[in-house]
Design an enzyme around this catalytic site. Structure first.
Site, PDB file in Angstrom:
ATOM      1  N   ASP A   7       0.591  -0.954  -0.176  1.00 30.90           N
ATOM      2  CA  ASP A   7       0.153   0.183  -0.044  1.00 30.90           C
ATOM      3  C   ASP A   7       1.026   1.316   0.181  1.00 30.90           C
ATOM      4  OD1 ASP A   7      -1.891   1.758   0.416  1.00 30.90           O
ATOM      5  OD2 ASP A   7      -1.942   1.595   2.281  1.00 30.90           O
ATOM      6  N   SER A   8       0.526   2.288   0.418  1.00 25.35           N
ATOM      7  CA  SER A   8       1.082   3.411  -0.146  1.00 25.35           C
ATOM      8  C   SER A   8       1.825   3.828   1.458  1.00 25.35           C
ATOM      9  CB  SER A   8       0.038   5.169  -0.211  1.00 25.35           C
ATOM     10  OG  SER A   8      -1.046   5.253   0.326  1.00 25.35           O
ATOM     11  N   TYR A  39      -1.118   8.836  -2.121  1.00 23.25           N
ATOM     12  CA  TYR A  39      -0.990   8.839  -3.873  1.00 23.25           C
ATOM     13  C   TYR A  39      -2.638   9.520  -4.948  1.00 23.25           C
ATOM     14  CZ  TYR A  39       1.614   4.821  -4.071  1.00 23.25           C
ATOM     15  OH  TYR A  39       3.030   3.427  -3.918  1.00 23.25           O
ATOM     16  N   CYS A  70      -4.654  -1.348  -1.870  1.00 21.75           N
ATOM     17  CA  CYS A  70      -4.764   0.293  -2.356  1.00 21.75           C
ATOM     18  C   CYS A  70      -5.956   0.142  -3.340  1.00 21.75           C
ATOM     19  CB  CYS A  70      -3.495   0.563  -2.558  1.00 21.75           C
ATOM     20  SG  CYS A  70      -3.451   2.296  -2.972  1.00 21.75           S
ATOM     21  N   CYS A 180     -11.093   3.110  -0.178  1.00 21.91           N
ATOM     22  CA  CYS A 180      -9.852   3.326  -0.238  1.00 21.91           C
ATOM     23  C   CYS A 180      -9.014   2.256   1.267  1.00 21.91           C
ATOM     24  CB  CYS A 180      -9.309   4.738  -0.108  1.00 21.91           C
ATOM     25  SG  CYS A 180      -8.185   4.899   0.743  1.00 21.91           S
ATOM     26  N   THR A 181      -8.385   2.170   1.214  1.00 18.82           N
ATOM     27  CA  THR A 181      -7.900   0.904   3.146  1.00 18.82           C
ATOM     28  C   THR A 181      -7.687   1.870   3.829  1.00 18.82           C
ATOM     29  OG1 THR A 181      -5.833   0.737   1.567  1.00 18.82           O
ATOM     30  CG2 THR A 181      -7.284  -1.566   1.244  1.00 18.82           C
ATOM     31  N   HIS A 182      -7.189   2.762   3.708  1.00 19.54           N
ATOM     32  CA  HIS A 182      -7.008   4.272   4.600  1.00 19.54           C
ATOM     33  C   HIS A 182      -8.302   3.951   5.352  1.00 19.54           C
ATOM     34  CE1 HIS A 182      -3.424   4.663   2.704  1.00 19.54           C
ATOM     35  NE2 HIS A 182      -2.946   5.488   3.685  1.00 19.54           N
TER      36      HIS A 182
END
Ligand code: DGL
Length: 256
Positions: A7-8, A39, A70, A180-182
């Site tokens: 991931d970022s 990103y 991501c 978005c995984t965040h």
């Protein structure tokens, strides 16, 4: 087997956590491209180049599979990754399909980064499902920045959510997709903002299920991997600092 999760930043930990449960006998490499995060506010070609560079680093570590944890990286680079490497590459897909399959006529809201919303992959997914008129999109890029600063519940974060979500007529909606995984770190605050009646969906379990399915036939010919450490952490090509590893391990065992 040895599985890389990329991931970022820390968003992919939400996928890693579920993968650790689903695959108790495998070892993992977690790679956060912190030097280049976030990103979602960058041009497509730049992000694609960062993703390929990270994947090259991981490919040199004898991995059996790569999970692109991501949505943004998946949207801009999944085809290039699959063309470049011999091992399976599993990406993220916003859970629009399950949201629409159970749709009762009300609308679905997709939260994602600006770049994910711009990339054609999401539009293709939505138009293939034939219900484009029922889907709204909203970019919540700053949530990525808040998460990278480990701001999970601060006045500034709450003010941001109030500001970006206040104008949505939530009575017209029945579900929200976290694309978005965040954003999974903010599930509870988002649910509080939109009210208890809306469902909040994410694509994590779908990705982990796909990983488990893809690995099954490959297990016989995979070299046995050492069982320890269970997860090795890297940030943009360097071993993570001990302080960040401690925080990441804490996130893996926290509830959010
Ligand atoms: N976790 C990434 C995603 O799922 C965040 C992208 C970013 O770095 O902006 O889209």
């Amino acid at each position: 087997m040895r599985i890389a999760v990329f991931d970022s930043g820390i968003g992919g930990l939400t996928v890693l956590r579920q993968a650790l449960t689903a695959l108790p006998d495998d070892v993992f490499i977690y790679y956060a491209d912190t030097r280049n995060a976030p990103y979602g506010v960058k041009p497509k070609a730049e992000v694609a180049a960062h993703v390929l560079a990270a994947a090259d680093f991981l490919a040199d570590r004898q991995i059996d599979a790569l999970v692109v944890a991501c949505n943004t990286a998946t949207a801009v680079a999944i085809q290039a990754l699959r063309a470049r490497f011999p091992f399976p590459v599993i990406g993220m897909e916003p859970a629009v399909k399950p949201a629409l399959e159970q749709n009762t006529g009300k609308k679905v809201m997709v939260f994602a980064t600006s770049l994910t919303l711009r990339a054609s992959k999401l539009d293709t997914l939505i138009s293939n499902l034939g219900q484009g008129h029922n889907v709204s999109r909203r970019a919540l890029d700053r949530l990525v920045t808040f998460a990278e600063a480990y701001e999970f519940d601060t006045p500034g974060l709450r003010a941001y959510l109030d500001q970006v979500l206040a104008d949505v007529p939530w009575q017209d909606y029945e579900s929200v997709v976290l694309g978005c995984t965040h954003f999974l770190f903010y599930r509870r605050l988002i649910q509080a903002q939109i009210g208890p009646d809306l469902r909040v969906l994410d694509g994590n379990q779908g990705t982990v299920n796909q990983l488990v399915r893809i690995l099954r036939p490959l297990r016989q010919r995979a070299a046995a991997s050492p069982k320890s450490p269970r997860v090795t952490f890297y940030a943009s090509g360097n071993p993570e600092t001990p302080a960040r590893v401690t925080r990441m391990l804490a996130l893996l065992s926290s509830s959010y």
